[in-house]
Design an enzyme around this catalytic site. Sequence first.
Site, short mmCIF file in Angstrom:
data_model
loop_
_atom_site.label_atom_id
_atom_site.label_comp_id
_atom_site.label_asym_id
_atom_site.label_seq_id
_atom_site.Cartn_x
_atom_site.Cartn_y
_atom_site.Cartn_z
N ASP A 141 111.80 -53.17 45.61
CA ASP A 141 111.69 -52.36 46.82
C ASP A 141 112.00 -50.92 46.44
O ASP A 141 113.10 -50.62 45.96
CB ASP A 141 112.69 -52.88 47.87
CG ASP A 141 112.57 -52.17 49.22
OD1 ASP A 141 112.18 -50.99 49.26
OD2 ASP A 141 112.91 -52.80 50.24
N SER A 146 112.87 -52.89 57.79
CA SER A 146 113.48 -51.63 57.40
C SER A 146 114.37 -51.09 58.52
O SER A 146 115.29 -51.77 58.97
CB SER A 146 112.39 -50.64 56.99
OG SER A 146 112.92 -49.54 56.30
N HIS A 189 108.36 -52.87 49.62
CA HIS A 189 109.18 -52.69 50.81
C HIS A 189 108.52 -53.25 52.08
O HIS A 189 109.15 -53.97 52.85
CB HIS A 189 109.50 -51.21 51.01
CG HIS A 189 110.35 -50.94 52.20
ND1 HIS A 189 111.63 -51.44 52.33
CD2 HIS A 189 110.11 -50.23 53.34
CE1 HIS A 189 112.15 -51.05 53.48
NE2 HIS A 189 111.24 -50.33 54.11
#
Length: 256
Positions: free
Chosen positions: A199, A98, A229
């Site tokens: 996600d 991320s 995610h």
Amino acid sequence: MSSEAVTVRPGAEAFAADGGSLGFLLSHGFTGSPASMRPWGEHLAARGHTVRVPRLPGHGTSWQQLNRTGWQDWYATVDAELTDLRSRCDHVVVAGLSMGGCLVTRLAQQRPDDIDALVLVNPAVASRRFDVKLVPVLQHLLPSMPGIGNDIKKPGTDEYGYDRTPLKALASMMQMWKDVRPNLDRVQAPLLYFRSEEDHVVDDLTRDLVLAGVSSGVVESVSLTDSYHVATLDHDAELIFERTDAFVAEHVVRDV
């Protein structure tokens, strides 16, 4: 820059292991903690590698503390860890989840000679989300909004993140996006890119931008079919670990 004199939440501590001449720097995401990368770090350490999983400033404590930090603080941490690894290891691989993916992408832009491979898991350098586009204004009106953590398909798994998203810190992260996006062509390291098909935090805009923008001679993209995610803690975690091992063995150093 914020100096932290706060208590780190149990389970959110940094992880480090000293091993051989191949080093790995793993960076967690926004509002998350090293817990999201620790199983990966332990896997690499068990293979005899040198591993660093730092806790980014403002993380693993409270969302209010995170709101007192910015992207320069987070980047300074991974930059220092890379310098440490380069002093110990012949080869260094950087990986990020991320926002951690954005941080290590910037490392690859700024320090191409120090990075032998780049691994990204659901990274973020942009977003189509309407609420995210409003953050530069909302940060002046609200301290936080509902959290984005623990987007994990696998039951009973926790990344030790926050239940609120601090908006000043989020706005700072978006400023980092603006710094990273125009320089994607400066990324030359072999790139392994993992993307979850489902996600709920990061949309597919980043994938399109990164894969089209980098100058890497080697680019591999892997679709994750059974994870959300935080894929490094999800059903596809072992696939991420194994594919990374194989990628590094092929493109960085033999017999690892």
